[in-house]
Design a protein around this motif. Structure first.
Motif, PDB file in Angstrom:
ATOM      1  N   ALA A 163     -10.299  47.282  15.290  1.00  0.00           N
ATOM      2  CA  ALA A 163     -11.063  46.037  15.250  1.00  0.00           C
ATOM      3  C   ALA A 163     -12.544  46.286  15.572  1.00  0.00           C
ATOM      4  O   ALA A 163     -12.884  47.131  16.395  1.00  0.00           O
ATOM      5  N   GLU A 164     -13.412  45.536  14.893  1.00  0.00           N
ATOM      6  CA  GLU A 164     -14.841  45.521  15.227  1.00  0.00           C
ATOM      7  C   GLU A 164     -15.048  44.542  16.379  1.00  0.00           C
ATOM      8  O   GLU A 164     -14.660  43.375  16.294  1.00  0.00           O
ATOM      9  N   SER A 189     -10.631  50.150  19.539  1.00  0.00           N
ATOM     10  CA  SER A 189     -11.583  49.301  18.818  1.00  0.00           C
ATOM     11  C   SER A 189     -12.899  50.038  18.605  1.00  0.00           C
ATOM     12  O   SER A 189     -13.167  51.072  19.222  1.00  0.00           O
ATOM     13  N   THR A 190     -13.722  49.490  17.727  1.00  0.00           N
ATOM     14  CA  THR A 190     -15.078  49.983  17.507  1.00  0.00           C
ATOM     15  C   THR A 190     -16.035  48.942  18.081  1.00  0.00           C
ATOM     16  O   THR A 190     -16.014  47.781  17.672  1.00  0.00           O
ATOM     17  N   VAL A 191     -16.850  49.349  19.055  1.00  0.00           N
ATOM     18  CA  VAL A 191     -17.618  48.390  19.844  1.00  0.00           C
ATOM     19  C   VAL A 191     -19.107  48.477  19.529  1.00  0.00           C
ATOM     20  O   VAL A 191     -19.686  49.565  19.473  1.00  0.00           O
ATOM     21  N   THR A 192     -19.721  47.308  19.346  1.00  0.00           N
ATOM     22  CA  THR A 192     -21.179  47.190  19.263  1.00  0.00           C
ATOM     23  C   THR A 192     -21.655  46.441  20.495  1.00  0.00           C
ATOM     24  O   THR A 192     -21.228  45.311  20.744  1.00  0.00           O
ATOM     25  N   MET A 193     -22.516  47.086  21.289  1.00  0.00           N
ATOM     26  CA  MET A 193     -23.080  46.461  22.486  1.00  0.00           C
ATOM     27  C   MET A 193     -24.369  45.748  22.109  1.00  0.00           C
ATOM     28  O   MET A 193     -25.282  46.348  21.535  1.00  0.00           O
ATOM     29  N   LEU A 194     -24.449  44.471  22.436  1.00  0.00           N
ATOM     30  CA  LEU A 194     -25.601  43.648  22.087  1.00  0.00           C
ATOM     31  C   LEU A 194     -26.225  43.061  23.350  1.00  0.00           C
ATOM     32  O   LEU A 194     -25.543  42.850  24.351  1.00  0.00           O
ATOM     33  N   ASP A 209     -14.516  41.234  14.591  1.00  0.00           N
ATOM     34  CA  ASP A 209     -13.185  40.638  14.666  1.00  0.00           C
ATOM     35  C   ASP A 209     -12.934  40.042  16.047  1.00  0.00           C
ATOM     36  O   ASP A 209     -12.134  39.122  16.200  1.00  0.00           O
ATOM     37  N   ILE A 210     -13.613  40.608  17.052  1.00  0.00           N
ATOM     38  CA  ILE A 210     -13.520  40.126  18.430  1.00  0.00           C
ATOM     39  C   ILE A 210     -14.934  40.003  18.981  1.00  0.00           C
ATOM     40  O   ILE A 210     -15.726  40.949  18.880  1.00  0.00           O
ATOM     41  N   VAL A 211     -15.259  38.854  19.545  1.00  0.00           N
ATOM     42  CA  VAL A 211     -16.587  38.612  20.116  1.00  0.00           C
ATOM     43  C   VAL A 211     -16.418  38.272  21.591  1.00  0.00           C
ATOM     44  O   VAL A 211     -15.628  37.385  21.949  1.00  0.00           O
ATOM     45  N   VAL A 212     -17.135  38.979  22.450  1.00  0.00           N
ATOM     46  CA  VAL A 212     -17.123  38.693  23.890  1.00  0.00           C
ATOM     47  C   VAL A 212     -18.534  38.309  24.297  1.00  0.00           C
ATOM     48  O   VAL A 212     -19.468  39.117  24.160  1.00  0.00           O
ATOM     49  N   ALA A 213     -18.709  37.087  24.768  1.00  0.00           N
ATOM     50  CA  ALA A 213     -20.034  36.581  25.135  1.00  0.00           C
ATOM     51  C   ALA A 213     -20.166  36.578  26.653  1.00  0.00           C
ATOM     52  O   ALA A 213     -19.464  35.828  27.344  1.00  0.00           O
ATOM     53  N   ALA A 214     -21.047  37.417  27.178  1.00  0.00           N
ATOM     54  CA  ALA A 214     -21.243  37.541  28.624  1.00  0.00           C
ATOM     55  C   ALA A 214     -22.732  37.669  28.909  1.00  0.00           C
ATOM     56  O   ALA A 214     -23.183  38.612  29.561  1.00  0.00           O
ATOM     57  N   ILE A 215     -23.493  36.706  28.401  1.00  0.00           N
ATOM     58  CA  ILE A 215     -24.955  36.787  28.508  1.00  0.00           C
ATOM     59  C   ILE A 215     -25.531  35.738  29.454  1.00  0.00           C
ATOM     60  O   ILE A 215     -26.667  35.840  29.902  1.00  0.00           O
ATOM     61  N   GLY A 229     -11.507  33.216  11.742  1.00  0.00           N
ATOM     62  CA  GLY A 229     -10.322  33.878  12.260  1.00  0.00           C
ATOM     63  C   GLY A 229     -10.565  34.848  13.387  1.00  0.00           C
ATOM     64  O   GLY A 229      -9.615  35.393  13.950  1.00  0.00           O
ATOM     65  N   ALA A 230     -11.830  35.096  13.754  1.00  0.00           N
ATOM     66  CA  ALA A 230     -12.144  36.051  14.822  1.00  0.00           C
ATOM     67  C   ALA A 230     -11.659  35.539  16.177  1.00  0.00           C
ATOM     68  O   ALA A 230     -11.485  34.329  16.385  1.00  0.00           O
ATOM     69  N   ALA A 231     -11.443  36.461  17.116  1.00  0.00           N
ATOM     70  CA  ALA A 231     -11.139  36.115  18.498  1.00  0.00           C
ATOM     71  C   ALA A 231     -12.445  36.065  19.286  1.00  0.00           C
ATOM     72  O   ALA A 231     -13.249  36.998  19.210  1.00  0.00           O
ATOM     73  N   VAL A 232     -12.667  34.975  20.007  1.00  0.00           N
ATOM     74  CA  VAL A 232     -13.913  34.785  20.753  1.00  0.00           C
ATOM     75  C   VAL A 232     -13.572  34.542  22.222  1.00  0.00           C
ATOM     76  O   VAL A 232     -12.775  33.646  22.539  1.00  0.00           O
ATOM     77  N   LEU A 233     -14.172  35.343  23.087  1.00  0.00           N
ATOM     78  CA  LEU A 233     -13.933  35.211  24.520  1.00  0.00           C
ATOM     79  C   LEU A 233     -15.234  34.836  25.212  1.00  0.00           C
ATOM     80  O   LEU A 233     -16.242  35.544  25.099  1.00  0.00           O
ATOM     81  N   ASP A 234     -15.204  33.716  25.912  1.00  0.00           N
ATOM     82  CA  ASP A 234     -16.383  33.135  26.541  1.00  0.00           C
ATOM     83  C   ASP A 234     -16.374  33.498  28.025  1.00  0.00           C
ATOM     84  O   ASP A 234     -15.550  33.000  28.790  1.00  0.00           O
TER      85      ASP A 234
END
Length: 289
Positions: A163-164, A189-194, A209-215, A229-234
């Protein structure tokens, strides 16, 4: 599309029930897991969070000790409290609640923690083991929020292999360690750090495919950024003015993301309870060694 709820409350409850069974077995062997917390200052959020950790301990059957120091406590006072926890035989894991008041060196205090009792997994030794890929082995705990995110995905059968993953936020408690965890063998998974200086952040999020928002910016992640359809974690949470002028809590993810995502963790009620459950897991695990 209405996103499937990644229910952190229900999942954390299941984990705590499993831990309660482990505690019963440990007590039969004469071992009682013990949580310690060191809180410095008067931050309301920190006081609430620490209180919830002790309630979790009582629910699971663990012993717990709470040490609160005033906001003007000296560095020597904090060091002494940490040494006491290091030496306390009835404490198998403890935390120094962050953030510390201005004037106290956070890194210095974290380095004083006995790595074997580091319930938050933030000691440099334990973070180093995470980098080496051996965190979780023997007495090396994994940081609680990243561990909770991985467990939440696992227990909801969200595919991670190949997963991206877009992680928004590079903090030491969530973003950086999560990136390492998501690339471990078995998660793959393959991770992009933003972060705030990332170019074309929206485009990177759209691929994920998976978004983790920790900003820590209210409603930062917009529905038009999300792949259907992506998984989003807040993860992030901030106080904003509500319609009536009173302060309310808001996550990093806009509510309308629920109309696009396949999975969505609520905030509150998603990652937060998982963080507390994994803290308890680290304390029980330390007692088992």
């Amino acid at each position: 599309m209405t996103a499937i709820r990644l229910d952190g409350l229900a999942t954390a409850k299941a984990i705590k029930a499993e831990l309660a069974e482990r505690v019963v077995h440990l007590k039969q062997k004469g071992i009682t897991p013990g949580l310690g917390t060191l809180l410095v200052g008067d931050d309301p959020g920190s006081h609430s969070y620490v209180g919830s950790k002790h309630r979790d301990s009582a629910e699971i059957g663990m012993h717990s000790i709470r040490v609160d120091l005033p906001a003007d406590a000296s560095a020597a006072d904090v060091r002494a409290a940490i040494r006491d926890f290091n030496n306390a035989k009835d404490v198998t894991g403890y935390i120094v609640q962050l953030p510390l008041p201005f004037g106290l060196n956070t890194n210095e205090m974290l380095e004083l923690i006995d790595p074997a009792k580091d319930a938050d997994g933030l000691h440099p030794v334990n973070l180093g083991k995470l980098v080496l890929g051996v965190s979780g082995d023997l007495n090396s705990p994994v940081p609680c929020t990243p561990a909770g995110i991985v467990e939440l995905l696992k227990r909801h059968n969200v595919p991670t292999v190949g997963a991206e993953v877009a992680v928004i936020g590079r903090g030491i408690t969530v973003g950086r360690p999560l990136g390492l965890l998501m690339t471990r063998k078995g998660i793959d998974s393959t991770v992009t750090m933003l972060h705030s200086e990332s170019r074309d952040l929206e485009h990177a999020v759209k691929r994920a495919d998976i978004v983790v928002a920790a900003i820590g910016v209210a409603h930062f992640v917009r529905p038009e950024w999300i792949k259907p359809g992506a998984a989003v974690l807040d993860v992030g949470i901030t106080r904003v003015d509500g319609a009536d002028g009173k302060a309310v809590l808001a996550g990093d993810v806009h509510p309308d993301v629920a109309n696009v995502a396949g999975y969505l963790s609520p905030n509150p009620g998603g990652v937060g309870p998982m963080t507390r459950a994994m803290l308890a897991y680290n304390v029980v695990k330390a007692a088992s060694l």
